[in-house]
Design an enzyme around this catalytic site. Sequence first.
Site, PDB file in Angstrom:
ATOM      1  N   LYS A   1      10.526  43.009  17.686  1.00 28.29           N
ATOM      2  CA  LYS A   1      10.106  42.277  18.886  1.00 28.29           C
ATOM      3  C   LYS A   1      10.913  40.993  19.077  1.00 28.29           C
ATOM      4  O   LYS A   1      10.904  40.102  18.235  1.00 28.29           O
ATOM      5  CB  LYS A   1       8.611  41.961  18.792  1.00 28.29           C
ATOM      6  CG  LYS A   1       8.063  41.280  20.041  1.00 28.29           C
ATOM      7  CD  LYS A   1       6.563  41.432  20.130  1.00 28.29           C
ATOM      8  CE  LYS A   1       6.005  40.571  21.265  1.00 28.29           C
ATOM      9  NZ  LYS A   1       4.620  40.939  21.610  1.00 28.29           N
TER      10      LYS A   1
ATOM     11  N   ARG B   1       2.738  52.713  20.088  1.00 25.87           N
ATOM     12  CA  ARG B   1       3.745  52.464  19.045  1.00 25.87           C
ATOM     13  C   ARG B   1       4.523  53.750  18.791  1.00 25.87           C
ATOM     14  O   ARG B   1       3.967  54.837  18.930  1.00 25.87           O
ATOM     15  CB  ARG B   1       3.077  52.071  17.728  1.00 25.87           C
ATOM     16  CG  ARG B   1       2.201  50.856  17.776  1.00 25.87           C
ATOM     17  CD  ARG B   1       2.268  50.108  16.448  1.00 25.87           C
ATOM     18  NE  ARG B   1       3.558  49.489  16.255  1.00 25.87           N
ATOM     19  CZ  ARG B   1       3.946  48.349  16.837  1.00 25.87           C
ATOM     20  NH1 ARG B   1       3.166  47.709  17.660  1.00 25.87           N
ATOM     21  NH2 ARG B   1       5.135  47.841  16.588  1.00 25.87           N
TER      22      ARG B   1
ATOM     23  N   ARG C   1      -0.778  39.440  24.927  1.00 21.47           N
ATOM     24  CA  ARG C   1      -1.593  40.484  25.532  1.00 21.47           C
ATOM     25  C   ARG C   1      -2.745  40.859  24.621  1.00 21.47           C
ATOM     26  O   ARG C   1      -2.688  40.637  23.410  1.00 21.47           O
ATOM     27  CB  ARG C   1      -0.722  41.721  25.772  1.00 21.47           C
ATOM     28  CG  ARG C   1      -0.545  42.106  27.200  1.00 21.47           C
ATOM     29  CD  ARG C   1       0.282  43.361  27.271  1.00 21.47           C
ATOM     30  NE  ARG C   1      -0.527  44.536  27.535  1.00 21.47           N
ATOM     31  CZ  ARG C   1      -0.572  45.613  26.764  1.00 21.47           C
ATOM     32  NH1 ARG C   1       0.115  45.681  25.658  1.00 21.47           N
ATOM     33  NH2 ARG C   1      -1.311  46.633  27.119  1.00 21.47           N
TER      34      ARG C   1
HETATM   35  C1  BTN Z   1       2.788  39.316  24.195  1.00 21.69           C
HETATM   36  O1  BTN Z   1       3.682  39.491  23.385  1.00 21.69           O
HETATM   37  O2  BTN Z   1       1.707  39.939  24.147  1.00 21.69           O
HETATM   38  C2  BTN Z   1       3.024  38.338  25.318  1.00 21.69           C
HETATM   39  C3  BTN Z   1       3.452  36.991  24.796  1.00 21.69           C
HETATM   40  C4  BTN Z   1       3.587  35.972  25.904  1.00 21.69           C
HETATM   41  C5  BTN Z   1       3.795  34.590  25.345  1.00 21.69           C
HETATM   42  C6  BTN Z   1       4.114  33.596  26.421  1.00 21.69           C
HETATM   43  S1  BTN Z   1       4.657  32.053  25.762  1.00 21.69           S
HETATM   44  C7  BTN Z   1       4.539  31.305  27.352  1.00 21.69           C
HETATM   45  C8  BTN Z   1       3.259  31.831  27.963  1.00 21.69           C
HETATM   46  N1  BTN Z   1       2.129  31.051  27.538  1.00 21.69           N
HETATM   47  C9  BTN Z   1       1.280  31.770  26.789  1.00 21.69           C
HETATM   48  O3  BTN Z   1       0.227  31.332  26.291  1.00 21.69           O
HETATM   49  N2  BTN Z   1       1.716  33.027  26.667  1.00 21.69           N
HETATM   50  C10 BTN Z   1       2.975  33.229  27.364  1.00 21.69           C
END
Ligand code: BTN
Length: 251
Positions: free
Chosen positions: A118, A249, A59
């Site tokens: 996380k 947070r 994100r």
């Molecule tokens: C976050 O933590 O902000 C979201 C992370 C999401 C990661 C997943 S891995 C599979 C899919 N492909 C990506 O490039 N991102 C999501």
Amino acid sequence: MAWPLEAIWEQVAPALPGFTVELLPEVDSTNTELMRRGRAGRLEPTLLVAERQSAGRGRLGRAWQGEPGASLTFSLGLVLAPRDWSGLSLAVGAAVAGALHPAVQLKWPNDLWVQDRKLGGILIETATTPGGARGRFVIIGIGLNVRPRPAHGLSTPPAWVQELLPACDAAATLARVVPAVAKAAQRFEAEGFAAFQAGFGQRDALAGRPVRLSDGTTGTAAGVDAQGALLVHTAAGPIAVTSSEVSVRPA
Ligand code: BTN
């Protein structure tokens, strides 16, 4: 790794006609790849699992760093036509947490946490469907730490699935999570976030805690509303935070 793709297909296909499952040894990002396909008109429900991503995204434009074998990275793409899209990442989070373990909590709007660390994240993106077809093509991307991974570059040390489920490798994690996510997506389409609000509340990692938003606002988190907005009691009164640009947070 032996991926249980056929078993997942058998579980999900009856509810998602045309469902396909694909394993990619390497891709830039499973979300990016499904977005390319969606834009090219390939809208059939698809699960893409990547053993390695060279440009995984999180994100707010952040990178998602996975470690082959130590993390699970996949995306589910499908057309949905809910009345209101708000709260989809929370609904998906509740489904993933429910499929994994009671100790998995949800940190608004899209993180999976174990004891404030996380475990994983969710990145949801949508594309228009061509030619006025109903709904949008939604890409639900999920990254989970499965085995311990180095903490460098992360603001909090990570959690991992095997802390909670020692026998659960990336393949077994995928088999637990994907059917739950597919089911949640369809329930969300029919019923909206309201159907997930109580479930989210039971796992809400921020509820009742002092929080600080990225715009500097401070207050006490007080759950989410029926649209999935984060409720925060501030000195100036209660606010509902909807902006996807805001991060929050514990303070
Ligand atoms: C976050 O933590 O902000 C979201 C992370 C999401 C990661 C997943 S891995 C599979 C899919 N492909 C990506 O490039 N991102 C999501």
